[in-house]
Design a protein around this motif. Sequence first.
Motif, PDB file in Angstrom:
ATOM      1  N   ASN A 104     -23.207  86.040  16.401  1.00 21.47           N
ATOM      2  CA  ASN A 104     -24.083  85.842  17.553  1.00 21.47           C
ATOM      3  C   ASN A 104     -23.244  85.597  18.806  1.00 21.47           C
ATOM      4  O   ASN A 104     -22.050  85.275  18.725  1.00 21.47           O
ATOM      5  CB  ASN A 104     -25.031  84.666  17.317  1.00 21.47           C
ATOM      6  CG  ASN A 104     -26.185  84.666  18.296  1.00 21.47           C
ATOM      7  OD1 ASN A 104     -26.668  85.709  18.711  1.00 21.47           O
ATOM      8  ND2 ASN A 104     -26.628  83.480  18.686  1.00 21.47           N
ATOM      9  N   LEU A 105     -23.867  85.722  19.963  1.00 26.45           N
ATOM     10  CA  LEU A 105     -23.183  85.450  21.222  1.00 26.45           C
ATOM     11  C   LEU A 105     -24.200  84.922  22.217  1.00 26.45           C
ATOM     12  O   LEU A 105     -25.399  84.885  21.952  1.00 26.45           O
ATOM     13  CB  LEU A 105     -22.496  86.712  21.760  1.00 26.45           C
ATOM     14  CG  LEU A 105     -23.371  87.936  22.044  1.00 26.45           C
ATOM     15  CD1 LEU A 105     -23.880  87.954  23.487  1.00 26.45           C
ATOM     16  CD2 LEU A 105     -22.592  89.214  21.773  1.00 26.45           C
ATOM     17  N   GLY A 106     -23.711  84.490  23.372  1.00 24.40           N
ATOM     18  CA  GLY A 106     -24.592  83.976  24.406  1.00 24.40           C
ATOM     19  C   GLY A 106     -24.931  82.510  24.249  1.00 24.40           C
ATOM     20  O   GLY A 106     -25.834  81.997  24.907  1.00 24.40           O
ATOM     21  N   ASP A 107     -24.187  81.831  23.411  1.00 26.37           N
ATOM     22  CA  ASP A 107     -24.438  80.436  23.071  1.00 26.37           C
ATOM     23  C   ASP A 107     -23.565  79.534  23.942  1.00 26.37           C
ATOM     24  O   ASP A 107     -22.511  79.944  24.422  1.00 26.37           O
ATOM     25  CB  ASP A 107     -24.072  80.250  21.594  1.00 26.37           C
ATOM     26  CG  ASP A 107     -24.746  79.068  20.943  1.00 26.37           C
ATOM     27  OD1 ASP A 107     -24.944  78.053  21.624  1.00 26.37           O
ATOM     28  OD2 ASP A 107     -25.056  79.163  19.747  1.00 26.37           O
ATOM     29  N   THR A 108     -23.972  78.290  24.117  1.00 27.91           N
ATOM     30  CA  THR A 108     -23.100  77.314  24.757  1.00 27.91           C
ATOM     31  C   THR A 108     -21.837  77.083  23.936  1.00 27.91           C
ATOM     32  O   THR A 108     -20.804  76.703  24.471  1.00 27.91           O
ATOM     33  CB  THR A 108     -23.825  75.968  24.946  1.00 27.91           C
ATOM     34  OG1 THR A 108     -24.330  75.525  23.676  1.00 27.91           O
ATOM     35  CG2 THR A 108     -24.966  76.102  25.941  1.00 27.91           C
ATOM     36  N   LYS A 109     -21.935  77.318  22.635  1.00 30.75           N
ATOM     37  CA  LYS A 109     -20.784  77.205  21.743  1.00 30.75           C
ATOM     38  C   LYS A 109     -20.036  78.544  21.703  1.00 30.75           C
ATOM     39  O   LYS A 109     -20.640  79.593  21.501  1.00 30.75           O
ATOM     40  CB  LYS A 109     -21.225  76.828  20.326  1.00 30.75           C
ATOM     41  CG  LYS A 109     -21.973  75.509  20.216  1.00 30.75           C
ATOM     42  CD  LYS A 109     -22.406  75.273  18.775  1.00 30.75           C
ATOM     43  CE  LYS A 109     -23.107  73.938  18.623  1.00 30.75           C
ATOM     44  NZ  LYS A 109     -24.426  73.914  19.301  1.00 30.75           N
ATOM     45  N   ILE A 146     -30.460  84.403  27.152  1.00 31.53           N
ATOM     46  CA  ILE A 146     -31.749  83.910  27.625  1.00 31.53           C
ATOM     47  C   ILE A 146     -32.104  82.606  26.920  1.00 31.53           C
ATOM     48  O   ILE A 146     -32.531  81.641  27.547  1.00 31.53           O
ATOM     49  CB  ILE A 146     -32.830  84.989  27.449  1.00 31.53           C
ATOM     50  CG1 ILE A 146     -32.594  86.096  28.495  1.00 31.53           C
ATOM     51  CG2 ILE A 146     -34.230  84.396  27.582  1.00 31.53           C
ATOM     52  CD1 ILE A 146     -33.490  87.291  28.344  1.00 31.53           C
ATOM     53  N   ASP A 147     -31.924  82.557  25.600  1.00 31.69           N
ATOM     54  CA  ASP A 147     -32.045  81.284  24.884  1.00 31.69           C
ATOM     55  C   ASP A 147     -30.891  80.370  25.291  1.00 31.69           C
ATOM     56  O   ASP A 147     -31.091  79.285  25.813  1.00 31.69           O
ATOM     57  CB  ASP A 147     -32.037  81.531  23.380  1.00 31.69           C
ATOM     58  CG  ASP A 147     -32.085  80.241  22.559  1.00 31.69           C
ATOM     59  OD1 ASP A 147     -32.158  79.147  23.164  1.00 31.69           O
ATOM     60  OD2 ASP A 147     -32.035  80.321  21.331  1.00 31.69           O
ATOM     61  N   GLY A 148     -29.676  80.829  25.048  1.00 30.46           N
ATOM     62  CA  GLY A 148     -28.493  80.101  25.500  1.00 30.46           C
ATOM     63  C   GLY A 148     -27.954  79.058  24.553  1.00 30.46           C
ATOM     64  O   GLY A 148     -26.859  78.532  24.765  1.00 30.46           O
ATOM     65  N   GLN A 149     -28.708  78.743  23.495  1.00 30.99           N
ATOM     66  CA  GLN A 149     -28.224  77.727  22.568  1.00 30.99           C
ATOM     67  C   GLN A 149     -28.374  78.143  21.112  1.00 30.99           C
ATOM     68  O   GLN A 149     -28.332  77.300  20.214  1.00 30.99           O
ATOM     69  CB  GLN A 149     -28.939  76.396  22.827  1.00 30.99           C
ATOM     70  CG  GLN A 149     -28.622  75.825  24.199  1.00 30.99           C
ATOM     71  CD  GLN A 149     -29.197  74.442  24.402  1.00 30.99           C
ATOM     72  OE1 GLN A 149     -29.069  73.560  23.546  1.00 30.99           O
ATOM     73  NE2 GLN A 149     -29.841  74.227  25.534  1.00 30.99           N
ATOM     74  N   GLY A 150     -28.551  79.441  20.864  1.00 28.89           N
ATOM     75  CA  GLY A 150     -28.536  79.947  19.504  1.00 28.89           C
ATOM     76  C   GLY A 150     -29.642  79.435  18.613  1.00 28.89           C
ATOM     77  O   GLY A 150     -29.436  79.230  17.419  1.00 28.89           O
ATOM     78  N   ARG A 151     -30.857  79.296  19.154  1.00 31.24           N
ATOM     79  CA  ARG A 151     -31.932  78.673  18.379  1.00 31.24           C
ATOM     80  C   ARG A 151     -32.943  79.656  17.807  1.00 31.24           C
ATOM     81  O   ARG A 151     -33.453  79.457  16.707  1.00 31.24           O
ATOM     82  CB  ARG A 151     -32.678  77.660  19.277  1.00 31.24           C
ATOM     83  CG  ARG A 151     -31.803  76.516  19.759  1.00 31.24           C
ATOM     84  CD  ARG A 151     -32.442  75.750  20.894  1.00 31.24           C
ATOM     85  NE  ARG A 151     -32.530  76.560  22.117  1.00 31.24           N
ATOM     86  CZ  ARG A 151     -32.826  76.060  23.313  1.00 31.24           C
ATOM     87  NH1 ARG A 151     -33.082  74.775  23.442  1.00 31.24           N
ATOM     88  NH2 ARG A 151     -32.883  76.848  24.375  1.00 31.24           N
TER      89      ARG A 151
END
Length: 402
Positions: free
Chosen positions: A345-350, A220-225
């Motif tokens: 973590n997961l779900g990140d662009t990285k 949902i965030d998608g960029q680990g912020r």
Amino acid sequence: MENFEDHLTEDPLFGAALDTLAIRAGQSRSHEGEHSEALFLTSSYVFANAQEAADRFSGEQPGNVYSRYTNPTVRMFEERIAALEGAESAVGTSSGMAAILSTCIALLKSGDHILCSRSVFGTTTVLFTKYLQKFGVSTTFINPTNYAEWEAGFNENTKLVFVETPSNPLCDVIDIQRLADLTHARGALLAVDNCFCTPALQKPLALGADLIIHSATKYIDGQGRCLGGVVAGAKKHVDEVLGFIRSAGPTMSPFNAWVFLKGLETLRLRMEAHSRNALELAQWLNAHPEVEKVFYAGLPSHIGHELAAKQQSAFGGVLSFLVKGGRAEAWKVIDATRIMSLTANLGDTKTTIVHPATTTHGRLSPEQKADAGITENLIRVAVGLEDIGDLKADLARGLGNY
């Protein structure tokens, strides 16, 4: 046509597609006329008079009271998630685990029983077995794809069934409709952790689930912020969760809610791109001579492939695989990477890579790990949006060029 026009007049987003809802749903502009969602960084709210304050606190008048449980930015996020999931209501929390805890505390009591898939996030297992157990809530863990075992696991005190599908990290796929039918026949509620798919790829409520839980920290965030969680479902259940949050305070930060709103705007595009990259990487790993097995529902060889193709629109961005050998060989592959991030973590662009047996599931006993299929040669990869050729080359450093 007349009914459609009536709905359109009442709600301009009636019948809107997911992409439109992900950008527009829930927004309420202030008198300033801002185009982007406003960020309300305030702990409390001022009342016009003592009567209004009394009415707000009693619930007789709607409106903001205190940001521990009502905030305009968080409310926008909650309403957007509810729209995307097809839920009556949603409530934000401080993290994904806070969402699970709040659901359990709000809806269960001492003496109640949970049925939980064995294939869930390690901290979820710890929460159920170490902490909820202290307060008289017992849990039985079930083979996620054995429906006879699910059926046999119910008892007269079973009040909640909890699953992840696809699961973390072995990508087990559970038939939501089938499990919902079993659950409802016994008077219990079905909660589905939809973190790996998000509403862009899967709608558990439409398949019979009662509650959806997300770690908003992930896709949902998608960029680990930011950290955050959310519970969505029928208003009568979500209101109970909100009541606990109001009293106990595992509240979503308004700033984090604002970040999540921005993440939702690109959710479907990202999830489709994550899924494309993950499928190609899974296919490459599946053919590699140093890989014993790949766990990814997008592969036709995966036991849940047909079911996933039926209840998901794509297969998601997370896969795991077994290298030949044990911990030493798995760590060798992980330590050889130079692009992927070694983080849980997961779900990140990285793209991220991790050794579940010593990190995400490290607090489980050897018996619990064995039950969940967490072996020493297992590696989990949450595939990001980098060039897929670069990701293959990064893994090839440790696996050997191929």
